[in-house]
Design an enzyme around this catalytic site. Sequence first.
Site: not given
Length: 320
Positions: A224, A277, A289
Amino acid sequence: MFAPLPSEAKEKSEKETAYVDVSVATLWSGPDITRPIDGPSVGNPVDMWQWTESMSLDQKLWLVGNLQTQALYGQKVTILEERGDWVKVAVHGQPTPKNELGYPAWMPKIQLADESNFAKLKENKSFAQVTDTTAWLYDDKQQKVEFKELSFNTKLPVVAQAGDMTLVATPSDDMKWISSEAVTVYDSQQEIPAPTGQDLVETGKQFLGLPYLWAGVSGFGFDCSGFTHTIYKSNGITIPRDSSVQATHGIPVAKEDLQKGDLLFFAYNEGEGSVHHVGMYIGDGQMIHSPNTESTVEIIDVFESDYYSSEFSGARRYID
């Protein structure tokens, strides 16, 4: 290739530097912890597709915690420690509180080169930055003999430009050719134009459908924060490597003021705990993402997701 360093505490001015000599170097949490299936990622050359596509989901999940980051062909590192056939390095251009020189982790010594001529060219020449998701280097201008498949955002010194082909220097294999359509040439890092939010969005969309890879920072797979770090890096902006640190830099942005290119962060305990995240806002309530090992780069309606809306912990802006 490298003389042993007696202490990791040597002054940084005395430490050796080197350059990544494989298309993507994968950096590990410790030396000699790789499995047989990781063979394609630890030699020279590497075969990133063979490695990533041969692993089962469980084998990919094992990488969590065992990998730290990656570095691209020609990227500079500082040698921190040597142990047998492995070296601990700090990857330049990947800011982290872990080491002021760059992101620290272990990699096979065979994946580094220390050619002084390449170092001089890196300092003094314009560079070609790969803008395709991946692109081939060739031995010949006619593109008949493939040499190495490079990742997006790889930067190599330009020796000459000849129409539809560009001649670049490599860390240990002299000069190679790459399609001029696959790269953009800049005289310096500062010459990269300041991006708009839409520029960042378009950069990210190139990778839709690319499978997630823990610690990944390349066109062969991202985690991420490797995804957001690379999107910004390719547009001339260096942000921290990890999501938890990305969440403490830039300018805080209220949810109602979000703009394209802003980074969205998510934390445990319904957004009140540690950040785990990051994604990038692309407008209209959507986020792009690289979510997790079971998924690929995707676009979602972020605030219509029960999971992500409940874990949302804030946003940061890194562009004007």
